[in-house]
Design a protein around this motif. Sequence first.
Motif, short mmCIF file in Angstrom:
data_model
loop_
_atom_site.label_atom_id
_atom_site.label_comp_id
_atom_site.label_asym_id
_atom_site.label_seq_id
_atom_site.Cartn_x
_atom_site.Cartn_y
_atom_site.Cartn_z
N MET A 177 0.80 -1.23 0.15
CA MET A 177 -0.08 0.03 0.03
C MET A 177 0.93 1.26 -0.15
N GLY A 178 0.72 2.18 -0.83
CA GLY A 178 1.31 3.54 -1.06
C GLY A 178 0.95 4.43 0.20
N ARG A 179 1.78 5.61 -0.12
CA ARG A 179 1.35 6.63 1.12
C ARG A 179 1.15 8.06 0.33
N LEU A 180 0.07 8.64 1.13
CA LEU A 180 -0.28 9.87 0.61
C LEU A 180 0.57 10.97 1.40
N TYR A 181 1.21 11.80 0.69
CA TYR A 181 1.79 12.88 1.20
C TYR A 181 1.20 14.15 0.91
N VAL A 182 0.69 14.97 2.09
CA VAL A 182 0.28 16.24 2.21
C VAL A 182 1.45 17.22 2.20
N ILE A 183 1.82 18.07 1.35
CA ILE A 183 2.89 18.94 0.97
C ILE A 183 2.66 20.47 1.11
N PRO A 184 3.10 21.07 2.14
CA PRO A 184 2.67 22.69 1.92
C PRO A 184 3.78 23.06 0.82
N THR A 185 3.32 23.91 0.19
CA THR A 185 3.99 24.93 -0.97
C THR A 185 3.98 26.31 -0.68
N PRO A 186 5.07 27.10 -0.93
CA PRO A 186 5.26 28.41 -0.73
C PRO A 186 3.90 29.34 -0.80
N VAL A 187 3.60 30.19 0.00
CA VAL A 187 2.48 31.35 -0.33
C VAL A 187 3.04 32.46 -0.80
N GLY A 188 4.30 32.65 -1.15
CA GLY A 188 4.60 33.74 -2.14
C GLY A 188 6.20 33.32 -2.62
N ASN A 189 7.30 33.79 -1.70
CA ASN A 189 8.53 33.31 -2.22
C ASN A 189 8.99 31.85 -2.42
N MET A 190 9.34 31.45 -3.34
CA MET A 190 9.48 30.09 -3.92
C MET A 190 10.52 29.43 -3.17
N GLU A 191 11.32 29.95 -2.46
CA GLU A 191 12.33 29.67 -1.60
C GLU A 191 11.68 28.83 -0.07
N ASP A 192 10.50 29.33 0.12
CA ASP A 192 9.74 28.94 1.13
C ASP A 192 9.31 27.49 1.10
N ILE A 193 10.16 26.40 0.99
CA ILE A 193 9.81 25.21 0.51
C ILE A 193 10.94 24.13 1.64
N THR A 194 10.45 23.23 2.19
CA THR A 194 11.44 22.31 2.79
C THR A 194 12.26 21.61 1.77
N LEU A 195 13.47 21.07 2.14
CA LEU A 195 14.20 20.27 1.55
C LEU A 195 13.46 18.65 1.27
N ARG A 196 12.93 18.50 2.15
CA ARG A 196 12.10 17.09 2.50
C ARG A 196 10.90 17.24 1.23
N ALA A 197 10.15 18.51 1.26
CA ALA A 197 9.20 18.49 0.46
C ALA A 197 9.70 18.37 -1.01
N LEU A 198 10.76 18.99 -1.42
CA LEU A 198 11.31 19.05 -2.76
C LEU A 198 11.78 17.53 -3.02
N ARG A 199 12.39 16.60 -1.93
CA ARG A 199 12.63 15.35 -2.47
C ARG A 199 11.42 14.54 -2.58
N LEU A 200 10.43 14.80 -1.80
CA LEU A 200 9.19 13.87 -2.16
C LEU A 200 8.51 14.19 -3.33
N LEU A 201 8.46 15.34 -3.60
CA LEU A 201 7.90 15.91 -4.94
C LEU A 201 8.60 15.24 -6.29
N LYS A 202 10.04 14.99 -5.97
CA LYS A 202 10.74 14.13 -7.08
C LYS A 202 10.39 12.59 -7.20
N GLU A 203 10.12 12.16 -5.92
CA GLU A 203 10.07 10.76 -5.86
C GLU A 203 8.86 9.98 -6.10
N VAL A 204 7.54 10.90 -5.62
CA VAL A 204 6.27 10.30 -5.67
C VAL A 204 5.99 9.84 -7.03
N ASP A 205 5.19 9.01 -7.27
CA ASP A 205 4.45 8.39 -8.62
C ASP A 205 3.63 9.46 -9.13
#
Length: 251
Positions: free
Chosen positions: A1-29
């Motif tokens: 069974m897979g996982r559902l990741y709920v990932i916050p994204t920046p409300v303005g400045n595109m740098e306001d995102i975590t390293l973990r979020a960036l990694r998961l956005l690359k890895e998920v299906d």
Amino acid sequence: MGRLYVIPTPVGNMEDITLRALRLLKEVDLILAEDTRTSGILLKHHGIQNRLASHHKFNEHGTTASVIERLKAGADIALISDAGTPGISDPGFFLVREAVNAGIEVQCLPGATAFVPALVASGLPDDRFCFEGFLPQKKGRATRIASLVGETRTMIFYESPHRLVKTLAQLAEAFGDDRQAAVAREISKVHEECRRGTLAELSAHFSEEPPRGEIVLIVAGADEKALKEAAREADRRHTQTEQNNYKKDNL
């Protein structure tokens, strides 16, 4: 069974995102996005190439079942909104609830959301607060505002630029012109602003200078001592009325 990741994204400045979020956005299906065009800009900025599919308030009831089946089949899926944390005045609650009911693991990453920086920057008490999101536009609006008259915690609202002045005026009428508040807009963007003052002052200012951008409205809670005093005064008047009526009836 897979996982559902709920990932916050920046409300303005595109740098306001975590390293973990960036990694998961690359890895998920698959990435479920509120608006694939908006999210596509964010992903391109961070060099992420992954499959995007639309998941928004107009189609979430129709697409959730197929998403759940993919998760059950082993796919890892990320859910993002245009800005901030999904589910906070954005699509997400329905899918998360269905995933939880289906026994699917849900992980919500910590990260960007608009109301926290607005609350802290307001200078109003932030040890206790309530999040009201968007007020009803028409039906139930007056009732909702009236229900908050006795709220002693700091209140947080989301509002659109074209309704802000109306909302400030309605809150001033219900809470009093001198209730302290703050209007935060364009958080983390070039024209970020946090304007503080009374509801009357803020209403007058934004009537002359209509706001732009996403808005968070922070309003101080009612004074507990004043509420207790008002309650005592109401009780005193009620008792006095009953005594007067008793005297009249027994003359």
